[in-house]
Scaffold this active site. Structure first.
Site, PDB file in Angstrom:
ATOM      1  CD  GLU A   1     -14.489  19.813  -2.852  1.00  0.00           C
ATOM      2  OE1 GLU A   1     -13.319  19.798  -3.230  1.00  0.00           O
ATOM      3  OE2 GLU A   1     -15.467  19.767  -3.633  1.00  0.00           O
TER       4      GLU A   1
ATOM      5  CD  GLU B   1     -11.883  19.748 -11.795  1.00  0.00           C
ATOM      6  OE1 GLU B   1     -11.712  20.506 -10.829  1.00  0.00           O
ATOM      7  OE2 GLU B   1     -12.563  18.694 -11.725  1.00  0.00           O
TER       8      GLU B   1
ATOM      9  CG  ASP C   1     -10.453  16.651  -7.483  1.00  0.00           C
ATOM     10  OD1 ASP C   1     -11.259  15.887  -8.044  1.00  0.00           O
ATOM     11  OD2 ASP C   1     -10.666  17.863  -7.338  1.00  0.00           O
TER      12      ASP C   1
END
EC number: 3.2.1.131
Length: 687
Positions: A294, A401, A373
């Protein structure tokens, strides 16, 4: 200890409520009237303070402080060999088998109750275990406990930035930093260390893995004096401090023109940096590194691989006993959405299995529980079992998240239990992730578990008080993966709210049902990522469907799901050992809950439940939203038994969750109704 009100949830599961039941309290008083803690180290002083505080608060009477010679009754805590008083007990146990952190709690015929270990840290853990028994109303008569941790490294990762923000933080700002500096008052950090130690957490990294310019300087003399102060606070509770570092530090803060891991000047720079750190923090744990992921810098820039990068830094830390935690979250984040063969799920395995056995012994590869993820539902990463000659660390996400961001109730321990119990078959049946990550399966000396924390500076630490159960549950599983989700939940409820049967049963039901409820109104059959890009909150079915991040559901008018089979798809299913690979390869044998992760099927495909895929989507989203609304009524039923502020704040979150679940229901059902053209069999309202 901080003196904030229990009513705001600050003390979490260590509020040490007075035991109202006379019979139970009096039985404890008889055994706990006097305590003798042998040893004066910082850790032993923490143990002494905690034991005295807990007994005084719960029993309503401060215990007498014992001295030498030790009296014939009461609690005696210390290390084997520190006093002849432990000699008789030592003959019952093989002390070497306890290791550095194991302990025994033993009630002897001489009316003494021993809390003993080979090290001070083990004694501290024994103290917290004993306190937990009192908090949960367990009998201590004839007590005989022997505990050894299931994981050597039990770590918490912070994604805190020095401006005070927290990446994926949902409970306020950082407890460590403000405006580019460390906070001045570190009392809350000490309270935090105490909470971590109560769950036997032994390692913490205190800054974001996405290391920005200011955080890169944490390893310099500008901030090392403050780092040392924080390290000492954690050290008082047996916790080693780690820092996330920027792989390009030699350039960004070192003045070099390269960060090539094979360049001599780069390795020399890291060696000097390590020497400086250990001058300030002699017990420094090491570095956490996110590289070539990333847009983070890494060895790929120089034509090197992950082993080259990790080993270079590991060599700098090795003389001091430090470790490199190297994250395996590496994938192509500039993918063309038209490309049906490039598969993000494959990436970590494809990058790291060719390097198996090439990493230094003080390197641990940190592997997310799934290949994507931290989704609500995804398979276990095939790297567990795929790597056989490399130290590993299982990575979980306590912060929610993708599971409601602590505005929704979602008790994650059942999800984590599935991960721990998953059989990789890497060495035949019984090759669980718990055995693999710990290092035991392949005879590795290092291994363990790490998780992204869910705490901030909110008064109750986690925003949603019930989210404290995930924080507590993680620490308990890190110590003993054999504990059940229900047992952990019951411990947390009793320690946090007390021992009222009516209250206990309601909160237990809420916790144990919450993960299934959340999955029902969000992610169907293994499809994830149906969230708004960036902040990842709220439903957006096509949010990532045409993005560079490589996460798709491929819904069309005929069906949905991603073909990851060997026969006709990306081949991801083949990264598992037999018979797991064979199970995932076929739609007929693939578990329903992962069907759409591995296969593209028609909406009319019949599940093992007897429902079609489309009807399952409708039923679960209607049912999940209804069950989410019922959480409010359950909470209201115990209103009179809950502290006022905790009751009100939690109810506000449950009301929001119910409303938001309705939004998920309507958006997801409408999307797939319009795609498929197939009506709900029960004729419910779909827009």
């Amino acid at each position: 200890m901080n003196t904030q009100s229990i009513d705001n949830g600050y003390d979490c599961w260590l509020n040490y409520k007075y035991i109202e039941e006379d019979r139970l309290r009096n039985s404890y008083v008889e055994s706990c009237a006097q305590i003798t803690v042998i040893g004066e180290s910082a850790v032993m002083q923490s143990a002494r303070r905690e034991l005295s505080l807990a007994l005084t608060s719960m029993l309503g009477k401060a215990p007498e402080s014992g001295s030498f010679p030790v009296s014939d009754s009461g609690i005696v805590a210390g290390t084997f060999g520190s006093s002849p008083v432990f000699d008789e007990l030592a003959r019952e146990y093989v002390i070497d088998e306890l290791g550095d952190e194991g302990y025994v709690i033993r009630a002897m015929d001489n009316d003494r109750l021993y809390l003993a270990a080979a090290t001070d840290k083990g004694v501290l853990y024994a103290v917290f275990h004993f306190i937990r028994l009192l908090q949960t109303g367990e009998s201590i008569e004839g007590l005989r406990v022997r505990q050894v941790p299931g994981n050597g490294l039990r770590m918490i990762n912070h994604w805190d930035n020095m401006d005070g923000s927290i990446e994926r933080g949902y409970a306020g700002n950082s407890i460590f930093y403000r405006d580019g500096e460390f906070v001045g008052d570190k009392g809350r950090i000490r309270d935090y260390a105490r909470l971590l130690a109560s769950g036997a957490i032994n390692a913490v990294s205190i800054n974001n893995v996405n290391v920005h310019q200011q955080e890169s300087k944490l390893i310099t003399k500008q901030f090392l004096p403050e780092v040392a102060i924080v390290a000492d606070i954690f050290g008082d509770y047996g916790i080693r401090l780690y820092l996330s570092v920027n792989f390009a530090s030699p350039i960004e803060i070192g003045g070099l023109d390269t960060a090539d891991p094979l360049a001599p000047e780069v390795s020399e720079w890291w060696m000097r940096a390590a020497r400086d750190i250990y001058r300030y923090v002699p017990d420094f744990g090491g570095f956490v590194v996110k590289a070539d992921s990333e847009f983070r810098p890494g060895p790929f820039t120089y034509g090197r691989n992950h082993a080259d990068g990790a080993n270079m830094i590991a060599d700098a830390l090795e003389p001091f006993g430090g470790e490199v935690i190297w994250r395996c979250f590496v994938y192509n984040c500039l993918q063309d959405w038209r490309d049906r063969k490039t598969d993000r799920a494959r990436a970590a395995y494809d990058h790291f299995t060719p390097l198996d056995g090439q990493f230094r012994d003080n390197v641990l590869l940190q592997i997310k529980n799934g290949p994507m993820d931290f989704q609500v539902r995804e398979p276990v990463s095939p790297l567990f079992g795929g790597l056989k000659r490399t130290n590993q660390l299982l990575e979980l996400q306590i912060t929610q998240e993708y599971t409601g961001q602590q505005r929704h109730l979602c008790y994650l321990v059942p999800q984590w239990k599935e991960v721990f119990d998953f059989d990789t078959h890497a060495r035949g049946q019984g090759s669980t992730v718990a055995e693999t990550a710990s290092g035991r399966l392949f005879g590795r000396k290092r291994g363990g578990i790490a998780a992204v924390t869910n705490i901030g500076d909110d008064a109750n630490w986690t925003g949603h008080v019930l989210a404290q159960a995930n924080w507590y549950g993680y620490s308990r599983l890190a110590w003993d993966a054999g504990l059940s989700s229900e047992q952990i939940a019951l411990e947390w409820i009793r320690m946090t709210f007390g021992q009222e049967p009516g209250l206990e049963s309601v909160i237990l039901e809420m916790l144990m049902s919450s993960y299934g409820i959340y999955e029902d109104y969000t992610a169907p059959l293994g499809v994830g990522w149906m969230v708004n890009p960036g902040h990842h909150y709220g439903p957006n079915v096509d949010g990532y469907e045409y993005s560079k991040w490589g996460t798709y559901h491929y819904a069309d008018c005929h069906g949905l799901g991603v073909d990851r089979s060997i026969r006709s798809g990306t081949g991801y299913a083949g990264q598992y050992h037999y018979p797991v690979a064979a199970t995932y390869e076929s739609p007929e044998s693939c578990p329903d809950e992962l069907l759409l992760f591995f296969h593209h099927v028609p909406y009319t495909h019949m599940l093992k439940s007897g429902k079609t895929v489309i009807q399952h989507i409708y039923d679960t989203h209607f049912g999940g939203a209804e069950r989410a609304a019922n959480l409010i009524a359950q909470w209201d039923s115990i209103a009179e038994k809950i502290d006022g502020q905790t009751y009100r704040e939690t109810r506000e979150r449950l009301v929001h969750q119910a409303e938001h679940a309705g939004e998920w229901r309507d958006l997801v059902n409408t999307y797939f109704y319009r795609k498929s053209g197939i009506a709900d069999e029960l004729g419910r309202l779909i827009y």
